[in-house]
Design a protein around this motif. Sequence first.
Motif, short mmCIF file in Angstrom:
data_model
loop_
_atom_site.label_atom_id
_atom_site.label_comp_id
_atom_site.label_asym_id
_atom_site.label_seq_id
_atom_site.Cartn_x
_atom_site.Cartn_y
_atom_site.Cartn_z
N HIS A 49 -78.21 23.30 2.45
CA HIS A 49 -78.84 24.55 1.73
C HIS A 49 -80.59 23.94 2.25
O HIS A 49 -80.74 22.81 2.21
N SER B 292 -71.28 23.44 -3.12
CA SER B 292 -70.84 24.66 -4.07
C SER B 292 -69.51 24.64 -3.96
O SER B 292 -68.97 25.48 -4.95
N ARG C 131 -69.62 24.21 -9.52
CA ARG C 131 -69.96 25.78 -9.85
C ARG C 131 -71.58 25.47 -10.11
O ARG C 131 -71.98 24.75 -11.02
N LEU C 132 -72.28 26.10 -9.45
CA LEU C 132 -73.76 25.99 -9.42
C LEU C 132 -74.61 27.72 -9.63
O LEU C 132 -74.11 28.38 -8.87
N ASP C 133 -75.19 27.53 -10.68
CA ASP C 133 -76.39 28.65 -10.94
C ASP C 133 -77.62 28.19 -11.44
O ASP C 133 -77.84 28.28 -12.67
N ASP D 136 -74.50 21.12 0.95
CA ASP D 136 -73.95 22.13 0.29
C ASP D 136 -72.74 21.47 -0.52
O ASP D 136 -71.65 21.55 0.34
#
Length: 137
Positions: free
Chosen positions: A9, A31, A35-37, A29
């Motif tokens: 990223h 992901s 779980r990413l936010d 990365d």
Amino acid sequence: MYEAPPGYHLGNVSACADGRHVLTCVQEDLSHRIRLDLGNGYVGHRELMEAAPHSRIVRIDTAKGEAETVYEANKFITHINASPKEPWSLTFCHEGPWHLVDHRIWGLDLRTGDAWKIRERLEPGEKIGHEFFTLTG
């Protein structure tokens, strides 16, 4: 001018004081397994810090477009912040929950590649954050 390599990223961008280079960071990365936010409640923040993604700080020549890795580590590196006075100086962060990350704010000398802790914790669990430069450096 620059794209993150496959599997990474792209992070923030900061211009060096002399305008000859811009700096950015790229992080592996993860992901597909975490779980990413991070924009909505820092979901996965701690897990990403603990996973220690491969990260790089990249310097890009503004005239030639050439990019070079100037620092790398298996840490969640973010917040590239070039000095407004010294084109060889920047800060960056090891990201994670402030009370848990090994050390949040680091300095980097682009001439030597030497990195250092900006300030040691004075108390257990102390939280250090919000990196910036002042008029005096």
